[in-house]
Design a protein around this motif. Structure first.
Motif, mmCIF file in Angstrom:
data_model
loop_
_atom_site.group_PDB
_atom_site.id
_atom_site.type_symbol
_atom_site.label_atom_id
_atom_site.label_comp_id
_atom_site.label_asym_id
_atom_site.label_seq_id
_atom_site.Cartn_x
_atom_site.Cartn_y
_atom_site.Cartn_z
ATOM 1 N N LEU A 7 0.871 -1.164 0.000
ATOM 2 C CA LEU A 7 0.000 0.000 0.000
ATOM 3 C C LEU A 7 0.911 1.218 0.000
ATOM 4 O O LEU A 7 1.700 1.412 0.924
ATOM 5 C CB LEU A 7 -0.899 0.009 1.238
ATOM 6 C CG LEU A 7 -1.900 1.155 1.302
ATOM 7 C CD1 LEU A 7 -3.081 0.850 0.385
ATOM 8 C CD2 LEU A 7 -2.387 1.359 2.725
ATOM 9 N N VAL A 8 0.827 2.016 -1.062
ATOM 10 C CA VAL A 8 1.716 3.176 -1.218
ATOM 11 C C VAL A 8 0.899 4.437 -0.996
ATOM 12 O O VAL A 8 0.003 4.758 -1.782
ATOM 13 C CB VAL A 8 2.361 3.189 -2.625
ATOM 14 C CG1 VAL A 8 3.317 4.365 -2.770
ATOM 15 C CG2 VAL A 8 3.080 1.866 -2.891
ATOM 16 N N LYS A 21 9.347 6.972 -7.609
ATOM 17 C CA LYS A 21 10.548 6.727 -8.418
ATOM 18 C C LYS A 21 11.465 5.722 -7.724
ATOM 19 O O LYS A 21 11.973 4.786 -8.348
ATOM 20 C CB LYS A 21 11.309 8.034 -8.667
ATOM 21 C CG LYS A 21 10.649 8.946 -9.668
ATOM 22 C CD LYS A 21 11.454 10.234 -9.816
ATOM 23 C CE LYS A 21 10.793 11.203 -10.768
ATOM 24 N NZ LYS A 21 11.527 12.490 -10.835
ATOM 25 N N TYR A 22 11.682 5.919 -6.438
ATOM 26 C CA TYR A 22 12.527 5.005 -5.677
ATOM 27 C C TYR A 22 11.923 3.602 -5.647
ATOM 28 O O TYR A 22 12.602 2.604 -5.876
ATOM 29 C CB TYR A 22 12.723 5.540 -4.251
ATOM 30 C CG TYR A 22 13.533 4.620 -3.377
ATOM 31 C CD1 TYR A 22 14.910 4.525 -3.538
ATOM 32 C CD2 TYR A 22 12.920 3.841 -2.403
ATOM 33 C CE1 TYR A 22 15.667 3.674 -2.747
ATOM 34 C CE2 TYR A 22 13.659 2.990 -1.610
ATOM 35 C CZ TYR A 22 15.031 2.908 -1.784
ATOM 36 O OH TYR A 22 15.770 2.051 -0.995
ATOM 37 N N LEU A 23 10.637 3.540 -5.398
ATOM 38 C CA LEU A 23 9.950 2.253 -5.358
ATOM 39 C C LEU A 23 10.083 1.531 -6.697
ATOM 40 O O LEU A 23 10.356 0.329 -6.739
ATOM 41 C CB LEU A 23 8.474 2.471 -5.002
ATOM 42 C CG LEU A 23 7.631 1.240 -4.763
ATOM 43 C CD1 LEU A 23 8.169 0.427 -3.588
ATOM 44 C CD2 LEU A 23 6.186 1.640 -4.511
ATOM 45 N N GLY A 24 9.904 2.265 -7.799
ATOM 46 C CA GLY A 24 10.055 1.679 -9.131
ATOM 47 C C GLY A 24 11.424 1.065 -9.335
ATOM 48 O O GLY A 24 11.565 -0.009 -9.934
ATOM 49 N N ILE A 163 6.366 -1.411 7.617
ATOM 50 C CA ILE A 163 6.296 -0.012 7.179
ATOM 51 C C ILE A 163 7.639 0.339 6.536
ATOM 52 O O ILE A 163 8.677 0.201 7.169
ATOM 53 C CB ILE A 163 6.032 0.957 8.363
ATOM 54 C CG1 ILE A 163 4.827 0.526 9.196
ATOM 55 C CG2 ILE A 163 5.903 2.387 7.860
ATOM 56 C CD1 ILE A 163 3.501 0.621 8.486
ATOM 57 N N TRP A 164 7.585 0.750 5.266
ATOM 58 C CA TRP A 164 8.774 1.271 4.582
ATOM 59 C C TRP A 164 8.663 2.775 4.604
ATOM 60 O O TRP A 164 7.679 3.332 4.092
ATOM 61 C CB TRP A 164 8.847 0.808 3.136
ATOM 62 C CG TRP A 164 9.149 -0.636 2.909
ATOM 63 C CD1 TRP A 164 9.458 -1.587 3.832
ATOM 64 C CD2 TRP A 164 9.174 -1.285 1.638
ATOM 65 N NE1 TRP A 164 9.661 -2.793 3.217
ATOM 66 C CE2 TRP A 164 9.498 -2.633 1.865
ATOM 67 C CE3 TRP A 164 8.946 -0.860 0.337
ATOM 68 C CZ2 TRP A 164 9.614 -3.562 0.841
ATOM 69 C CZ3 TRP A 164 9.061 -1.783 -0.687
ATOM 70 C CH2 TRP A 164 9.393 -3.110 -0.444
ATOM 71 N N VAL A 165 9.663 3.427 5.150
ATOM 72 C CA VAL A 165 9.698 4.883 5.169
ATOM 73 C C VAL A 165 10.805 5.349 4.244
ATOM 74 O O VAL A 165 11.965 4.986 4.439
ATOM 75 C CB VAL A 165 9.941 5.436 6.596
ATOM 76 C CG1 VAL A 165 9.988 6.953 6.590
ATOM 77 C CG2 VAL A 165 8.868 4.922 7.562
ATOM 78 N N VAL A 166 10.431 6.095 3.218
ATOM 79 C CA VAL A 166 11.404 6.634 2.274
ATOM 80 C C VAL A 166 11.579 8.099 2.602
ATOM 81 O O VAL A 166 10.664 8.895 2.449
ATOM 82 C CB VAL A 166 10.907 6.451 0.810
ATOM 83 C CG1 VAL A 166 11.908 7.040 -0.175
ATOM 84 C CG2 VAL A 166 10.645 4.976 0.511
ATOM 85 N N GLU A 167 12.768 8.417 3.095
ATOM 86 C CA GLU A 167 13.042 9.787 3.566
ATOM 87 C C GLU A 167 13.669 10.611 2.461
ATOM 88 O O GLU A 167 14.570 10.154 1.758
ATOM 89 C CB GLU A 167 13.979 9.738 4.779
ATOM 90 C CG GLU A 167 14.366 11.108 5.274
ATOM 91 C CD GLU A 167 13.924 11.338 6.700
ATOM 92 O OE1 GLU A 167 13.918 12.506 7.108
ATOM 93 O OE2 GLU A 167 13.599 10.376 7.396
ATOM 94 N N GLN A 168 13.189 11.830 2.332
ATOM 95 C CA GLN A 168 13.768 12.791 1.389
ATOM 96 C C GLN A 168 14.271 13.960 2.202
ATOM 97 O O GLN A 168 13.538 14.518 3.023
ATOM 98 C CB GLN A 168 12.719 13.251 0.385
ATOM 99 C CG GLN A 168 13.262 14.231 -0.609
ATOM 100 C CD GLN A 168 12.185 14.710 -1.578
ATOM 101 O OE1 GLN A 168 11.034 14.345 -1.506
ATOM 102 N NE2 GLN A 168 12.593 15.543 -2.508
ATOM 103 N N PRO A 169 15.530 14.329 2.000
ATOM 104 C CA PRO A 169 16.086 15.453 2.760
ATOM 105 C C PRO A 169 15.412 16.773 2.434
ATOM 106 O O PRO A 169 14.771 16.950 1.477
ATOM 107 C CB PRO A 169 17.550 15.495 2.356
ATOM 108 C CG PRO A 169 17.727 14.539 1.238
ATOM 109 C CD PRO A 169 16.466 13.748 1.093
#
Length: 169
Positions: A7-8, A21-24, A163-169
């Protein structure tokens, strides 16, 4: 073997684009995945949630039908406004090699913003998603002091789900 479901959580912010983009990149070529793209629609305006009612059952029934028609129209418009968010994510994922038939759209309806975490966890459960993917952007230290991230709240409340957390600075 049953497909793994992600679930995104998406919104209109640039972090969602970077997240997709990262997930892809990391799931490209995976055949046993289903991607459930989630966009939460804003809560219905108070005038569409509250019902003034009537002493006369016939009048009350008519008012209720009118409120339902207006609420459905408002929801359709909110779903149409979310369409670019979904289309952008689908475009990115299909360009990364994710088959279109592995991607589903979910438009959740917020009741109020305080319940966002619970709503996302409930939708993940209802759609049999084993993983929630959410973006998180860094705030300056002062704002960080007063603002809670959705990602942090999901990590604290989630049980039995990744839970995947994709952090962007």
């Amino acid at each position: 073997m049953e497909k793994q479901k992600l679930l995104v959580a998406l919104d209109e912010h640039s972090i969602s684009t970077e997240l997709v983009k990262y997930l892809g990149k990391i799931i490209s070529g995976e055949q046993d995945l289903e991607i459930c793209l989630l966009h939460m629609l804003p809560p219905l305006p108070p005038q569409l949630r509250e019902f003034r009612g009537s002493e006369d059952p016939g009048v009350e029934e008519q008012l209720d039908r009118e409120k339902d028609v207006v609420s459905q129209r408002w929801t359709r418009e909110a779903e149409n406004a979310a369409r670019p968010v979904f289309e952008n994510a689908i475009s990115i994922l299909t360009s990364a090699g994710i088959p279109p038939n592995s991607i589903r759209r979910i438009a959740g309806q917020l009741v109020n913003h305080e319940d966002l975490t619970d709503d996302i966890l409930k939708l993940a459960e209802e759609n049999a998603c084993q993983t929630i993917v959410v973006g998180r952007s860094s705030f300056p230290w002062f704002k960080e002091t007063f603002h809670r991230h959705l990602a942090d709240s999901l990590v604290r409340k989630a049980t039995g789900i990744t839970i995947w957390v994709v952090e962007q600075p």
